[in-house]
Structure formats: structure tokens, C-alpha cells
Write a protein that holds these residues in place. Structure first.
Motif, PDB file in Angstrom:
ATOM      1  N   ASP A 601      46.902 -38.103 -40.412  1.00  0.00           N
ATOM      2  CA  ASP A 601      48.082 -37.332 -40.764  1.00  0.00           C
ATOM      3  C   ASP A 601      49.152 -38.289 -41.287  1.00  0.00           C
ATOM      4  O   ASP A 601      48.974 -39.506 -41.328  1.00  0.00           O
ATOM      5  N   LEU A 602      50.266 -37.709 -41.666  1.00  0.00           N
ATOM      6  CA  LEU A 602      51.294 -38.495 -42.340  1.00  0.00           C
ATOM      7  C   LEU A 602      51.839 -39.623 -41.479  1.00  0.00           C
ATOM      8  O   LEU A 602      52.223 -40.677 -41.987  1.00  0.00           O
ATOM      9  N   SER A 603      51.835 -39.408 -40.134  1.00  0.00           N
ATOM     10  CA  SER A 603      52.435 -40.447 -39.280  1.00  0.00           C
ATOM     11  C   SER A 603      51.653 -41.760 -39.407  1.00  0.00           C
ATOM     12  O   SER A 603      52.225 -42.845 -39.347  1.00  0.00           O
ATOM     13  N   VAL A 604      50.333 -41.643 -39.608  1.00  0.00           N
ATOM     14  CA  VAL A 604      49.539 -42.870 -39.771  1.00  0.00           C
ATOM     15  C   VAL A 604      49.955 -43.584 -41.058  1.00  0.00           C
ATOM     16  O   VAL A 604      50.128 -44.804 -41.092  1.00  0.00           O
ATOM     17  N   ILE A 605      50.151 -42.804 -42.084  1.00  0.00           N
ATOM     18  CA  ILE A 605      50.559 -43.400 -43.362  1.00  0.00           C
ATOM     19  C   ILE A 605      51.924 -44.072 -43.201  1.00  0.00           C
ATOM     20  O   ILE A 605      52.152 -45.187 -43.671  1.00  0.00           O
ATOM     21  N   GLU A 606      52.824 -43.368 -42.490  1.00  0.00           N
ATOM     22  CA  GLU A 606      54.164 -43.931 -42.292  1.00  0.00           C
ATOM     23  C   GLU A 606      54.080 -45.256 -41.543  1.00  0.00           C
ATOM     24  O   GLU A 606      54.729 -46.242 -41.886  1.00  0.00           O
ATOM     25  N   TYR A 607      53.206 -45.257 -40.518  1.00  0.00           N
ATOM     26  CA  TYR A 607      53.060 -46.458 -39.712  1.00  0.00           C
ATOM     27  C   TYR A 607      52.528 -47.622 -40.563  1.00  0.00           C
ATOM     28  O   TYR A 607      53.064 -48.718 -40.569  1.00  0.00           O
ATOM     29  N   VAL A 608      51.487 -47.300 -41.351  1.00  0.00           N
ATOM     30  CA  VAL A 608      50.891 -48.359 -42.177  1.00  0.00           C
ATOM     31  C   VAL A 608      51.884 -48.847 -43.224  1.00  0.00           C
ATOM     32  O   VAL A 608      52.033 -50.051 -43.456  1.00  0.00           O
ATOM     33  N   GLU A 615      57.869 -49.129 -49.021  1.00  0.00           N
ATOM     34  CA  GLU A 615      58.547 -47.851 -48.840  1.00  0.00           C
ATOM     35  C   GLU A 615      57.877 -46.787 -49.714  1.00  0.00           C
ATOM     36  O   GLU A 615      57.678 -46.971 -50.913  1.00  0.00           O
ATOM     37  N   LEU A 616      57.507 -45.697 -49.083  1.00  0.00           N
ATOM     38  CA  LEU A 616      56.838 -44.627 -49.827  1.00  0.00           C
ATOM     39  C   LEU A 616      57.719 -43.389 -49.847  1.00  0.00           C
ATOM     40  O   LEU A 616      58.336 -43.056 -48.828  1.00  0.00           O
ATOM     41  N   SER A 617      57.750 -42.716 -50.976  1.00  0.00           N
ATOM     42  CA  SER A 617      58.488 -41.447 -51.036  1.00  0.00           C
ATOM     43  C   SER A 617      57.622 -40.397 -50.332  1.00  0.00           C
ATOM     44  O   SER A 617      56.405 -40.596 -50.172  1.00  0.00           O
ATOM     45  N   LYS A 621      53.572 -40.368 -49.861  1.00  0.00           N
ATOM     46  CA  LYS A 621      52.880 -40.323 -48.553  1.00  0.00           C
ATOM     47  C   LYS A 621      51.754 -39.290 -48.587  1.00  0.00           C
ATOM     48  O   LYS A 621      50.649 -39.528 -48.129  1.00  0.00           O
ATOM     49  N   GLU A 622      52.100 -38.116 -49.166  1.00  0.00           N
ATOM     50  CA  GLU A 622      51.087 -37.047 -49.259  1.00  0.00           C
ATOM     51  C   GLU A 622      49.867 -37.537 -50.050  1.00  0.00           C
ATOM     52  O   GLU A 622      48.724 -37.341 -49.651  1.00  0.00           O
ATOM     53  N   ILE A 623      50.173 -38.177 -51.174  1.00  0.00           N
ATOM     54  CA  ILE A 623      49.085 -38.625 -52.052  1.00  0.00           C
ATOM     55  C   ILE A 623      48.225 -39.665 -51.328  1.00  0.00           C
ATOM     56  O   ILE A 623      46.989 -39.574 -51.318  1.00  0.00           O
ATOM     57  N   TYR A 624      48.905 -40.637 -50.688  1.00  0.00           N
ATOM     58  CA  TYR A 624      48.151 -41.676 -49.995  1.00  0.00           C
ATOM     59  C   TYR A 624      47.303 -41.067 -48.878  1.00  0.00           C
ATOM     60  O   TYR A 624      46.161 -41.451 -48.665  1.00  0.00           O
TER      61      TYR A 624
END
Ligand code: ASP
Length: 692
Positions: A601-608, A615-617, A621-624
Motif C-alpha cells: 500500500d501507499l505507506s510502504v512507498i512513502e516509507y521507501v 520526494e514523490l507527489s 506514489k500511486e504510480i510507483y
């Protein structure tokens, strides 16, 4: 098969009375009156009534007759007899007679069909398509298919007479340049390589000219992987032709004769020659489209110059900003109600306009319009003069940037044509459009694209514009348009190697791309090419128009539905794993991805991203997240493949960590780790963009 068929059901007439007739067909309807059974028997020619009278048949045959239901396939033999005056069915061509059966064979029984044959046109299309073979039993479908044959027969006769050779070209081929998405066919023998199904036989037909065939035609299947519409199918039929040693006039003359022959044979319409011609420029300026519907007039008039000096600031401002003011004179449009005018104004907005001004002139020549106060009497008189407006007319205006104005007013013109009943189905207004631009500018790709295709020859005197003003170049291309629909297009082709190579370069192909995609063609052009040109038209679309159908699906025996599927055969469908393996194909379809329950989920992406200091918009984040999930699912899918039966290609040594005993181990400080980083910030270092 028991007896030989003597007649078709629809052909029985009073002149056959007294003869023994053997009919074969499907049961359309059955009425059991006890002791006497009436059947309507149908074949491709129509329906005939058959009477089973217990007195005329063996007991066994009568019992069989009792068991008959709709759509059973039977054979009956019997005597043709006159019906009594009061039982004549005047609606049926065979309605004055019937067959008194004396022998019956049931060829096959039938389940109760999901819809009544003959009434399928009113039911859901999906069901019709699933049971297309039942649908084809309706007289309308049969007559649509017969119309196809009438047209192809007229084409064959005409083109063979003109010395054309019918040649079939391959379906397994290389991508052609019509610009749509290709259907690809994986090659088993050459793993990892693909054939493309032809979008048209364009290159082959040109190579046939190099091959000295001189004149060619083909009723060719073409494939384009595009979203479907009422007049589009994934596979469709083109009447394709090419001629050597011709110029535009020669081709157009052939086309005129061809369409004259088709129209005569298909609908008994005598097409007057020569066909009307119009340049692309005129079509766009006067009708807003390069495929004008000329079943009615009502061309647009350009009033830009007079509006430049008028006091009506709304129009003047548009003109000052480089836009145009165009007008349409709707003959007799003064009778339009307020609601109709409001409807048109709304339509103008729907088409992208800012509104619609209008002037109406009543039967006493009195002008009604909010515009009167903005124009002097002389200016108003000039508007009427330029638009050729008379008592009873309605003039509508459109002030917009050039392109929009033409399209909006052109679309309103068609709307008005419909409102006034001017677009009649049995009216046939052909027009040949010439002098198309050679190129169109694709602002997304930031380059020129060929308006027709890259093999089209420019108008000779425009060739010098190649390097200076390609947008002004005109092509030796022509379209045949019928009732506002493009039937087909063609062109005189480039037959000079150098000019062709220049054309490819202009279209943005690199030398490597030219070599890999068209090298074989340029090579052929080194061995003597006749000047040549051709044309192709969509058979399905023409037949659709000739039978007055609203979709090309009505004139194709087994068409695809809007989603590209065939409900009857359940195509496209999954294939066996063995087939995929033979082709060295591995599916990464979304279906397999869905099997994975755990997704990032997005939190993993945010963490990574935090860890990586990137910094990801939210959008990124959705795309990644999606990409990463796809990668993981892909890895899962690979992991799930049973490879136990395969010989490994490489062996990897045992995978255990080996610590070297001889070195002192201590943890590294961040300073140590970062000591060689080019630039640092609070224990972090900047990552070069490429690594990111
Ligand atoms: N191949 C072209 C097309 O399919 C027609 C032609 O130029 O002959 O549009």
C-alpha cells in the motif's frame, strides 16, 4: 437426403398447381388443428404453407408431423394446390397456393430458439450475436449479405473488364504504415518475432506494380486494432486496387465507372458522370469537413472581412484576435420555432462554440434579430447579399478561431439538414475530394505526419516546398465521399527512391527505422518502378449505406461486438499452456496479477521514498505503488511456473554467506560511508538524477 429438391419454398406459384413438389427447409410456424396440421416452411427464398392431412399421409409420417416444432429441418413432398379463396394469404408471394404433403422426412430437430426467427432485429444485440446462425435466418440479414455479393460482383466485373488481375496478398506480414495499432501474430519458427496482420495490402500492391502486374485488385481483409464504433470492425473488407502508368485523372475515371456500375447493379441508381469534384480546401471552408454531405447545399459563407470593420464588437474582437466569422443561410429557416433555435444554440455550445447569433427574415422582408442595432442598414444589406438571403430565410453566425468556426458551423449544418429532412437515405450524393495536404502537424509528437500515407506523391509543383513550407504542400490524393461518409481514399504514389527516402525522413524516421521498416521497399524501387497509383474503399461501409443499416455489423456475417468479442465462439479466448510454450510466450496478464492477495500500500512507498530521500507527489506514489505491485506479481508469476521438467541453462553455486576470517570487522560510521559522496547534507548524500 431422401428426395431431390424440386423447388425453393418461396418460388411456388399457382402455375405449379398439380405438380409434385419436394421442398426442404426450416419450420417457421406450426398450427395443429387435430387431424390437419399447417406448417410454414422456410428456406432462403421465402415461406410456403404445407398441409399435413392424416388422410394423405402414412400414419407414421403423420405422427412425425405431429412431433414437429419450430426450426426443425424437414423435407416434404406433396402436390401443389390452390388455396380456397377465403384462405389466400395476400401478404405472401406464395399465399395463393399450398402443398398437400404426402411424405415427410425430419432431417433434424431443434430446441426452442432463444428468439423467434424473423423477429431478432428487435432483440438485444448480444443475444443475436451469440445465436448469429439463427439471426442469419432472417430475410433482412440474408438480403444484406446478398447486397455484399451484388457489390463485389459489380466490382469484379468492372475491374476485370478494365484489365485488372485479382491477386491475393499475404495476411502474415510486416507492419504497414496506416497508423492504427497492429494485430501481432507470434512466430513459432522464429521465436520472439512477430508477424503483423495487414492494415491494408498497400505495400504489396505497390510491389505488384514493381512486379509488372500493371493493374491489380483484391477484395481484401484488413485488420486494425482500434476501439470499435458503429462503422468500425477489427477486421474489415477493403476493395483494394492499384494501376500502373496512371495519373490522378486516370484513377478517378476508373473510380467513376466503378461506382456507376455498383450503384446501377446494387440499387438501380444511375450515377451521373463526371462525379462532382471539390478540393480539400473548398470542402473545409464551405462545409467544415473533408467529407461533406452534399445531399443538400447550404455552404458556409465567410464574413470575416466585413466584420473586421463592423461596429459589432463581439464579432470584431474575434476577428482582431485572428478568428473568423462565418455564416450559414438556412433556406426557409425563418419557420424555425424559438425552441428549435434554442436547440441549435445549445448544439453550437456542445460543439465547442461560445454561442450562436442569428438573423431571420420574415415573408415581408422584415429582419428580426438582436443584431440589427449593431449593423447599419448598408451592412445588413451586405450580409444578406453575401449569404444570398431572401424572405423566409434564417442566417446563423459563428465567430470563433478558424478551425473551430468551420467545424461548429459544419456540424450545425448537418443538424439542420436532419431537422429539415434533407439527408434522405435513398439520395446518393457522391463527391471526389482532391488536393489534400501532404502533411498534418502532430502537435503532441511535434512532427509532421502523412495525411494519407508516406507513399503518397506530392503535387509536382509543391515538391520544392519540402524544405521550406511542408505544411503548404498538397498531395496527389483523392477521397470518394458519399452522403458525408468517406467511402475510400487513394493516391498517386511516389515511385522515385530518393523522393520516397526524403518523405520518410520528413516523417521523422531515422535511417535505421527506414531500413528496418521499409528497406525492402526502397530496395525494390532500385529495380525499375512504373509510376503508379490506386485506391481502396471499405466494402462493409458502402453496403451498410446501400441497405440503409445503422451499423456495419448488420452487413457482416460474423462481426465482433463493441468490445471486440465474438459471443458465439467466445473469442478471443485463453489458449493452452502448451500452445504458449511452443511460441515461447509467457503471459503477464492482469488476471494473474490479481491472484496476489497482499499488495503494497501507499505507506510502504512513502516509507521507501523517505528512506531514499526522494520526494514523490501523491500521483507518483500511486504510480510507483502500481508498478511495484506489478513487478512483485510478475516475480510471483515467474516463481509459480513449474520448471521441474526443464534443463537449467546455468548452474549457480551454493548460496551461503562465507565470512572471511582474516579481516577485522567493525561497523562503518556514516562519515566513512559517505566520505566519497560528491555532496552531502546531514548524513545524507545527493543521488545523481540518473540513479534516481
Ligand atoms: N491503403 C490505403 C488505405 O487503406 C488506400 C490506398 O491508398 O490505396 O487507406
Amino acid at each position: 437426403m431422401k428426395l431431390k429438391r424440386t423447388h425453393f419454398c418461396g418460388s411456388i406459384r399457382p402455375e405449379h398447381v398439380g405438380q409434385t413438389s419436394v421442398l426442404k427447409g426450416w419450420v417457421q410456424r406450426r398450427r395443429d388443428l387435430g387431424g390437419v396440421i399447417f406448417l410454414d416452411l422456410r428456406d432462403k427464398t421465402g415461406i410456403c404453407q404445407v398441409v399435413f392431412d392424416a388422410a394423405n399421409l402414412s400414419e407414421a409420417d403423420f405422427q412425425k408431423a405431429e412431433s414437429i416444432r419450430n426450426e426443425f429441418v424437414i423435407e416434404v413432398s406433396g402436390l401443389v394446390e390452390n388455396r380456397s379463396e377465403d384462405t389466400i394469404n395476400w401478404l405472401l408471394p406464395t399465399g395463393a397456393v399450398d402443398i398437400r404433403a404426402n411424405k415427410l422426412t425430419i432431417y433434424s430437430q431443434a430446441k426452442n430458439p432463444p428468439f423467434k426467427v424473423g423477429e431478432s432485429l428487435n432483440i438485444k444485440e448480444e443475444l443475436r450475436m451469440e445465436y448469429r446462425y439463427l439471426d442469419l435466418r432472417t430475410p433482412e440479414m440474408l438480403s444484406n449479405l446478398m447486397m455484399r455479393q451484388t457489390v463485389t460482383k459489380a466490382v469484379r466485373e468492372q475491374l476485370v473488364d478494365l484489365g485488372c488481375l485479382e491477386v491475393e496478398t499475404p495476411l502474415l506480414t510486416k507492419s504497414t504504415p496506416e497508423g492504427a495499432r497492429d494485430f501481432l501474430v507470434p512466430s513459432r519458427m522464429s521465436k520472439g518475432s512477430f508477424y503483423a496482420l495487414p492494415q491494408s495490402p498497400q505495400i504489396y500492391k505497390q510491389l505488384l506494380m514493381v512486379g509488372g502486374i500493371d493493374r491489380y485488385f483484391q477484395i481484401a481483409k484488413c485488420f486494425r486494432d482500434e476501439d470499435l464504433r458503429a462503422d468500425r470492425q477489427l477486421e474489415f473488407t477493403q476493395v483494394d486496387m492499384e494501376f500502373s502508368f496512371v495519373d490522378e485523372e486516370d484513377v478517378i475515371e476508373i473510380l467513376e465507372k466503378l461506382f456507376q456500375n455498383i450503384m446501377r447493379d446494387a440499387v438501380g441508381y444511375e450515377l451521373k458522370l463526371p462525379l462532382k469534384r471539390m478540393t480539400y480546401h473548398e470542402a473545409m471552408e464551405c462545409y467544415g469537413f473533408d467529407k461533406p454531405d452534399l445531399r443538400f447545399g447550404m455552404p458556409m459563407v465567410d464574413l470575416t472581412e466585413m466584420m473586421r470593420v463592423s461596429d459589432f464588437s463581439v464579432f470584431r474582437k474575434v476577428v482582431d484576435q485572428g478568428g473568423v466569422v462565418k455564416a450559414l443561410n438556412v433556406k426557409g429557416g425563418q419557420s424555425f420555432t424559438r425552441t428549435q433555435i434554442e436547440y441549435l444554440t445549445q448544439k453550437a455550445v456542445d460543439f465547442g462554440g461560445s454561442g450562436m447569433a442569428w438573423i431571420s427574415i420574415d415573408e415581408h422582408n422584415v429582419i428580426q434579430s438582436i443584431l440589427t442595432k449593431y449593423f447599419t442598414e448598408a451592412q445588413m444589406a451586405e450580409i444578406l447579399r453575401q449569404t444570398d438571403a431572401k424572405a423566409g430565410d434564417l442566417i446563423i453566425f459563428c465567430a470563433e478561431p478558424h478551425k473551430q468556426a468551420s467545424v461548429i458551423l459544419g456540424s450545425l449544418r448537418l443538424e439542420i439538414g436532419d431537422m429539415l429532412g434533407l439527408r434522405k437515405k435513398d439520395d446518393y450524393a457522391f463527391v471526389i475530394i482532391t488536393e489534400f495536404p501532404q502533411f498534418e502537424y502532430d502537435s503532441e509528437a511535434k512532427r509532421y505526419v502523412a495525411m494519407h500515407h508516406p507513399f503518397t506523391h506530392p503535387v509536382d509543383e509543391d515538391i520544392e516546398l519540402f524544405d521550406t513550407a511542408p505544411e503548404k504542400m498538397r498531395a496527389k490524393a483523392y477521397d470518394v465521399v458519399l452522403n458525408g461518409i468517406e467511402l475510400g481514399s487513394g493516391s498517386i504514389r511516389i515511385h522515385d527512391h530518393k523522393l520516397q527516402a526524403k518523405m520518410f525522413q520528413m516523417l521523422g524516421f531515422t535511417d535505421e527505422q527506414i531500413e528496418s521498416r521499409f528497406g525492402f521497399m526502397l530496395k525494390a524501387f532500385d529495380y525499375g518502378v512504373p509510376p503508379h497509383g490506386g485506391f481502396a474503399f471499405g466494402l462493409d461501409r458502402l453496403v451498410m449505406m446501400l441497405v440503409g443499416a445503422s451499423s456495419i455489423r448488420e452487413v457482416i456475417a460474423f462481426p465482433k461486438m463493441r468490445d471486440g468479442s465474438c459471443a458465439m465462439m467466445d473469442a478471443p479466448s485463453k489458449v493452452d499452456q502448451v500452445q504458449l510454450e511452443e511460441l515461447s510466450l509467457f503471459l503477464t496478464s492482469a488476471m494473474e496479477f490479481e491472484k496476489r492477495k497482499e499488495t503494497l500500500d501507499l505507506s510502504v512507498i512513502e516509507y521507501v521514498s523517505e528512506l531514499a530521500k526522494i520526494e514523490l507527489s501523491p500521483f507518483e506514489k500511486e504510480i510507483y505503488a502500481k508498478d511495484l505491485n506489478d513487478v512483485i506479481a510478475f516475480a510471483d508469476a515467474i516463481a509459480n511456473i513449474d520448471v521441474s521438467t526443464y534443463e537449467p541453462l546455468n548452474y549457480v553455486g551454493g548460496g551461503e554467506n562465507v565470512l572471511r576470517e582474516d579481516e577485522v570487522k567493525h561497523s562503518l560510521s556514516p562519515q566513512n560511508v559517505l566520505q566519497n559522496a560528491p555532496s552531502q547534507y546531514e548524513n545524507c548524500f545527493f543521488v545523481p538524477k540518473t540513479v534516481e
